[in-house]
Design a protein around this motif. Sequence first.
Motif, PDB file in Angstrom:
ATOM      1  N   UNK A  47       0.824  -1.212   0.000  1.00 51.75           N
ATOM      2  CA  UNK A  47       0.000   0.000   0.000  1.00 51.75           C
ATOM      3  C   UNK A  47       0.862   1.267   0.000  1.00 51.75           C
ATOM      4  N   UNK A  48       2.091   1.125  -0.441  1.00 54.38           N
ATOM      5  CA  UNK A  48       3.034   2.257  -0.497  1.00 54.38           C
ATOM      6  C   UNK A  48       3.177   2.949   0.850  1.00 54.38           C
ATOM      7  N   UNK A  49       3.126   2.136   1.913  1.00 56.99           N
ATOM      8  CA  UNK A  49       3.276   2.667   3.268  1.00 56.99           C
ATOM      9  C   UNK A  49       4.731   3.033   3.558  1.00 56.99           C
ATOM     10  N   UNK A  50       5.670   2.350   2.898  1.00 58.62           N
ATOM     11  CA  UNK A  50       7.073   2.713   3.035  1.00 58.62           C
ATOM     12  C   UNK A  50       7.716   2.755   1.654  1.00 58.62           C
ATOM     13  N   UNK A  51       8.866   3.417   1.590  1.00 57.73           N
ATOM     14  CA  UNK A  51       9.609   3.534   0.343  1.00 57.73           C
ATOM     15  C   UNK A  51      11.099   3.421   0.650  1.00 57.73           C
ATOM     16  N   UNK A  52      11.829   2.802  -0.264  1.00 58.16           N
ATOM     17  CA  UNK A  52      13.290   2.762  -0.218  1.00 58.16           C
ATOM     18  C   UNK A  52      13.783   3.696  -1.308  1.00 58.16           C
ATOM     19  N   UNK A  53      14.592   4.674  -0.911  1.00 59.27           N
ATOM     20  CA  UNK A  53      15.142   5.665  -1.833  1.00 59.27           C
ATOM     21  C   UNK A  53      16.659   5.563  -1.766  1.00 59.27           C
ATOM     22  N   UNK A  54      17.313   5.722  -2.908  1.00 58.29           N
ATOM     23  CA  UNK A  54      18.772   5.681  -2.916  1.00 58.29           C
ATOM     24  C   UNK A  54      19.335   6.361  -4.143  1.00 58.29           C
ATOM     25  N   UNK A  55      20.624   6.138  -4.358  1.00 61.27           N
ATOM     26  CA  UNK A  55      21.301   6.713  -5.514  1.00 61.27           C
ATOM     27  C   UNK A  55      22.232   5.668  -6.108  1.00 61.27           C
ATOM     28  N   UNK A  56      22.558   5.794  -7.391  1.00 53.50           N
ATOM     29  CA  UNK A  56      23.268   4.725  -8.090  1.00 53.50           C
ATOM     30  C   UNK A  56      24.644   4.374  -7.535  1.00 53.50           C
ATOM     31  N   UNK A  57      25.303   5.280  -6.822  1.00 53.69           N
ATOM     32  CA  UNK A  57      26.596   4.952  -6.227  1.00 53.69           C
ATOM     33  C   UNK A  57      26.472   4.089  -4.989  1.00 53.69           C
ATOM     34  N   UNK A  58      25.247   3.958  -4.491  1.00 52.25           N
ATOM     35  CA  UNK A  58      24.924   3.139  -3.315  1.00 52.25           C
ATOM     36  C   UNK A  58      25.576   3.656  -2.025  1.00 52.25           C
ATOM     37  N   UNK A  59      25.907   4.942  -2.007  1.00 53.21           N
ATOM     38  CA  UNK A  59      26.469   5.556  -0.797  1.00 53.21           C
ATOM     39  C   UNK A  59      25.394   6.157   0.092  1.00 53.21           C
ATOM     40  N   UNK A  60      24.263   6.519  -0.493  1.00 53.21           N
ATOM     41  CA  UNK A  60      23.172   7.143   0.251  1.00 53.21           C
ATOM     42  C   UNK A  60      21.889   6.366   0.013  1.00 53.21           C
ATOM     43  N   UNK A  61      21.149   6.135   1.083  1.00 55.61           N
ATOM     44  CA  UNK A  61      19.855   5.465   0.969  1.00 55.61           C
ATOM     45  C   UNK A  61      19.037   5.769   2.214  1.00 55.61           C
ATOM     46  N   UNK A  62      17.717   5.738   2.045  1.00 58.66           N
ATOM     47  CA  UNK A  62      16.796   6.022   3.134  1.00 58.66           C
ATOM     48  C   UNK A  62      15.608   5.083   3.059  1.00 58.66           C
ATOM     49  N   UNK A  63      15.092   4.715   4.220  1.00 62.94           N
ATOM     50  CA  UNK A  63      13.796   4.052   4.319  1.00 62.94           C
ATOM     51  C   UNK A  63      12.871   5.085   4.936  1.00 62.94           C
ATOM     52  N   UNK A  64      11.829   5.446   4.205  1.00 64.38           N
ATOM     53  CA  UNK A  64      10.852   6.437   4.649  1.00 64.38           C
ATOM     54  C   UNK A  64       9.506   5.749   4.804  1.00 64.38           C
ATOM     55  N   UNK A  65       8.690   6.264   5.709  1.00 72.47           N
ATOM     56  CA  UNK A  65       7.347   5.707   5.907  1.00 72.47           C
ATOM     57  C   UNK A  65       6.348   6.830   6.076  1.00 72.47           C
ATOM     58  N   UNK A  66       5.088   6.496   5.835  1.00 66.40           N
ATOM     59  CA  UNK A  66       4.019   7.486   5.976  1.00 66.40           C
ATOM     60  C   UNK A  66       3.669   7.752   7.436  1.00 66.40           C
ATOM     61  N   UNK A  67       4.091   6.878   8.327  1.00 71.54           N
ATOM     62  CA  UNK A  67       3.840   7.085   9.759  1.00 71.54           C
ATOM     63  C   UNK A  67       5.175   7.040  10.499  1.00 71.54           C
ATOM     64  N   UNK A  68       5.223   7.570  11.730  1.00 66.02           N
ATOM     65  CA  UNK A  68       6.501   7.659  12.450  1.00 66.02           C
ATOM     66  C   UNK A  68       7.120   6.312  12.814  1.00 66.02           C
ATOM     67  N   UNK A  69       6.336   5.270  12.840  1.00 62.74           N
ATOM     68  CA  UNK A  69       6.863   3.945  13.191  1.00 62.74           C
ATOM     69  C   UNK A  69       6.584   2.981  12.045  1.00 62.74           C
ATOM     70  N   UNK A  70       7.489   2.063  11.832  1.00 62.06           N
ATOM     71  CA  UNK A  70       7.325   1.034  10.812  1.00 62.06           C
ATOM     72  C   UNK A  70       7.456  -0.320  11.498  1.00 62.06           C
TER      73      UNK A  70
END
Length: 191
Positions: free
Chosen positions: A136-159
């Motif tokens: 349900x797109x409650x969380x997302x994994x975002x990053x960049x092609x060098x694989x040095x930066x990445x984040x797990x984001x969620x729609x609520x404060x706890x996952x």
Amino acid sequence: MSWQLPFLKHSSRRAARGTAALTICSLLLLGACASQPQATLPTVASVDLAGYMGNWYEIARLPNRFQRDCVADTQASYTLEGDSVAVVNRCRDKNGKIERAEGVAHVVEGSSNAKLRVSFFRPFYGDYWILAFGPARHWVLVGEPGRDNAWVLARSPQLPPPQLDAALSRAAELGFDRAAFLRTPQTQPLQ
């Protein structure tokens, strides 16, 4: 006939040896710094950009220099503004002060909205690629092609732990260092 003082002759040889050694060391260092080509980093097939807008809470991230002062309550807010996305990142520092950074993102043409270029210090832009969504797109994994930066984001404060595990497992499958992810405490809403 050429004439040189003996100490100059010795000094020239030493300088030539030093220059040769420095050149060899530099070449070795450059060779060591050359990165191995990484596999292409796949993104999600497409992103409904309007549906992506709104508030996201940072659940975990790879350590990075631009968030070194953030210790808790990191949040991102995205708003469509014409053909760009306004970005507002906020976090709480160790003194309880709220830090704020405003930026702009642009969709990379031909990426079906899965790749963006974001800038907080124009004219410098960085990659922001949407790599995976949770149920349900409650969380997302975002990053960049060098694989040095990445984040797990969620729609609520706890996952829930199983969902965080799924996000970190996907990050590892994509070549990110799962063990390096830092958990972001979400202690209280930012005002």
